[in-house]
Design an enzyme around this catalytic site. Structure first.
Site, PDB file in Angstrom:
ATOM      1  N   CYS B 162       0.808  -1.233   0.000  1.00  8.54           N
ATOM      2  CA  CYS B 162       0.000   0.000   0.000  1.00  8.54           C
ATOM      3  C   CYS B 162       0.834   1.273   0.000  1.00  8.54           C
ATOM      4  CB  CYS B 162      -0.926  -0.011   1.207  1.00  8.54           C
ATOM      5  SG  CYS B 162      -1.767  -1.584   1.381  1.00  8.54           S
ATOM      6  N   HIS B 294      -3.750   7.836   5.348  1.00  6.79           N
ATOM      7  CA  HIS B 294      -3.812   6.501   4.753  1.00  6.79           C
ATOM      8  C   HIS B 294      -5.253   5.997   4.919  1.00  6.79           C
ATOM      9  CE1 HIS B 294      -2.256   2.971   2.960  1.00  6.79           C
ATOM     10  NE2 HIS B 294      -2.519   2.201   3.988  1.00  6.79           N
ATOM     11  N   GLU B 305      -3.089   5.462  13.071  1.00 11.70           N
ATOM     12  CA  GLU B 305      -2.734   6.659  12.313  1.00 11.70           C
ATOM     13  C   GLU B 305      -3.077   7.930  13.102  1.00 11.70           C
ATOM     14  OE1 GLU B 305      -4.426   6.900   8.362  1.00 11.70           O
ATOM     15  OE2 GLU B 305      -2.930   8.402   7.782  1.00 11.70           O
ATOM     16  N   LYS B 326     -10.095   7.535   0.457  1.00 11.60           N
ATOM     17  CA  LYS B 326     -10.420   6.128   0.184  1.00 11.60           C
ATOM     18  C   LYS B 326     -11.916   5.877   0.366  1.00 11.60           C
ATOM     19  CE  LYS B 326      -6.002   3.854   1.126  1.00 11.60           C
ATOM     20  NZ  LYS B 326      -5.146   4.947   1.612  1.00 11.60           N
ATOM     21  N   HIS B 331      -9.469   1.617  -1.769  1.00 12.34           N
ATOM     22  CA  HIS B 331      -8.032   1.470  -1.544  1.00 12.34           C
ATOM     23  C   HIS B 331      -7.386   0.931  -2.819  1.00 12.34           C
ATOM     24  CE1 HIS B 331      -4.223   0.817   0.114  1.00 12.34           C
ATOM     25  NE2 HIS B 331      -4.555   0.367   1.319  1.00 12.34           N
ATOM     26  N   PHE B 390       1.249  -2.878   4.631  1.00 11.52           N
ATOM     27  CA  PHE B 390       1.474  -4.193   5.233  1.00 11.52           C
ATOM     28  C   PHE B 390       2.970  -4.456   5.151  1.00 11.52           C
ATOM     29  CE2 PHE B 390      -2.769  -6.694   4.625  1.00 11.52           C
ATOM     30  CZ  PHE B 390      -3.312  -5.968   5.669  1.00 11.52           C
TER      31      PHE B 390
END
Lengths: 88, 402
Positions: B162, B294, B305, B326, B331, B390
């Protein structure tokens, strides 16, 4: 003799916790067993595969899911319930 | 040190097939997420996604090209064409050798893999199309952009899940800054919305079945999207000298690794990347007015976050705005940072902060100004774009108004 649901669930959980099945007790929580969120998702996958059932579980909010994971006994009970409902 | 500016932008994503269409959708808080139209949808538990709609590859490419271009490459080429056209650059002679392309993607040609595995495993075929390998490889998009536009300098593909796009744009930024290149075409692309792609994500049990609601107490997971964002990064003096229209300055970049867990994010790793990007831009923390989060809509990301932002900015965390687009486009995994950078440019240029749509209920663990549901007019001078992958690989870009 075939495994009971309880034996199978305990075997899966023990495997994830890297313990012997006899070392897993019904009142233990996943925390007690050192199983984290990824380990839990993997255990649920193994349970679904073992019993050919679908477990309603969202990793974003495990407590909101219909699947009770508060202890080993709760998981065994929830799996038995799902088998009864989905195999009926 | 040399400075870097953005002189072109292009995109195709669930909100639109161009930058103006995308920004209009973001201003209006439109949702590009809907029912997935893919093969074997009945065997998927997750049936929604941010798909690129009204798209016919045969309108854009001929049959020979389509035989070589996976959907992620097609998206990349369309976005790159727009960005390079806007920059007004043509890459000939000396400039061609001093210009390159660095792009992010996570899955590369996943549709091509999915289709061809079906052919050999499901349909039992023993022969596949000769171009399967050059079509599915992760660097196919970067290579085709390089070929179409004669970019002969440093070129490669970055794959950090990501964070791929942000890492790619960070590399492009550093290359111009340090004199390795004059112009870089950069951004990222993703097209994972096929049966295998969605099925793999289902397995993690972090996907929402109805909507992406970042920072809302009612959120229940992420929603996948697809598309591309591509930019032209250019050395600042050069852009000024040729009278180019400058969209924004790329002011800073930082990356960090959590070194902790393969899926769970860490507040410390995120905070180090955020603070690092602001420091690299040479700006005081108080000048940061907007953060494109994010903001995946998963419990793990959103809480971590927000905690990281609060840690880095202290009291100023309550003064700045942070939103997750998003909620509108989904995403885009390896392409997400690139499409999200458009919201940052809109904030700086147009004074419009894109909203976090689908917001229903405050979450005490995400108690920041998340610009709920409606876009907001605000003047900001410095903005950030967060990406946390990730694997614990974090990449944050800082942009400055010109």
């Amino acid at each position: 003799m075939a495994e009971t649901v309880k034996q199978t669930v305990i075997r899966i959980i023990a495997d994830q916790a890297m313990l012997e099945p006899q070392d897993v007790t019904m009142d233990q929580t996943l925390d007690d067993l050192g199983i984290d969120s990824l380990g839990l998702v993997e255990s649920i996958f193994a349970i679904e595969e073992a019993f050919d059932i679908s477990v309603p579980f969202n990793a974003n909010d495990p407590t909101e899911s219909d699947f009770d994971i508060s202890s080993v006994a709760a998981i065994v009970g929830a799996v038995e319930g799902l088998i009864a409902a989905q195999k009926a | 040190m040399r400075r870097v500016v953005i002189t072109g932008a292009g995109t195709i994503n669930p909100l639109g097939h161009s930058v103006p269409a995308t920004l209009e959708a973001m201003r209006e808080g439109r949702c590009g997420i809907g029912p997935l139209d893919i093969r074997d949808i009945d065997r998927l538990a997750v049936k929604i996604g941010g798909q690129v709609r009204d798209y016919d590859p045969l309108v854009e490419f001929n049959r020979q090209q389509i035989a070589l271009y996976d959907r992620f490459t097609q998206f990349t080429l369309l976005a790159a064409r727009q960005a390079i056209a806007q920059s007004g650059l043509s890459f000939v002679g000396e400039l061609a050798a001093r210009a390159g392309v660095v792009l992010g993607t996570s899955g590369g040609g996943l549709n091509t893999q999915d289709e061809n595995y079906r052919a050999v495993y499901e349909e039992g075929k023993n022969r596949v199309h000769p171009f399967v390998v050059p079509k599915l490889m992760n660097n196919a998009a970067a290579s085709h952009v390089s070929m179409q536009h004669n970019l002969k300098g440093p070129s490669f593909t970055v794959a950090t899940a990501c964070s791929s796009s942000n890492h790619a744009m960070g590399q492009a930024f550093q290359m111009i800054r340090t004199g390795l290149a004059e112009v870089m075409v950069t951004g990222g692309s993703e097209s994972m919305l096929c049966f295998g792609g969605v099925k793999a994500w289902e397995g993690l049990r972090v996907m929402s079945k109805d909507a992406c609601r970042p920072f809302s107490a009612t959120r229940n997971g992420m929603v996948q999207g697809e598309g591309a964002g591509v930019f032209v990064f250019e050395e600042r003096e050069r852009a000024i000298k040729r009278g180019a229209e400058i969209l924004a300055e790329v002011a800073g970049f930082a990356m960090s690794s959590d070194a902790a867990d393969i899926v769970m994010p860490s507040k410390n790793g995120a905070a180090r990347a955020i603070a690092g990007a602001v420091a690299d831009a040479g700006e005081p923390l108080e000048r940061v007015g907007y953060i494109n989060a994010h903001g995946t809509g998963t419990a793990a990301n959103d809480k971590t976050e927000c905690a990281a932002v609060a840690d880095v900015f202290g009291h100023h965390a309550d003064a700045l705005m942070i939103s997750s687009t998003k909620s509108m486009h989904g995403h885009l995994i390896g392409g997400t940072g690139a499409v999200e950078l458009l919201a940052c440019i809109m904030a700086l240029r147009d004074g419009v902060i894109a909203p976090t749509i689908g917001y229903e209920e405050p979450d005490p663990e995400c108690a920041l100004d998340v610009v709920p549901n409606e876009a907001r007019d605000a003047q900001v001078d410095v903005v950030l774009s967060n990406a946390f992958a990730f694997g614990g690989l974090n990449a944050v870009l800082a942009l400055r108004a010109v």
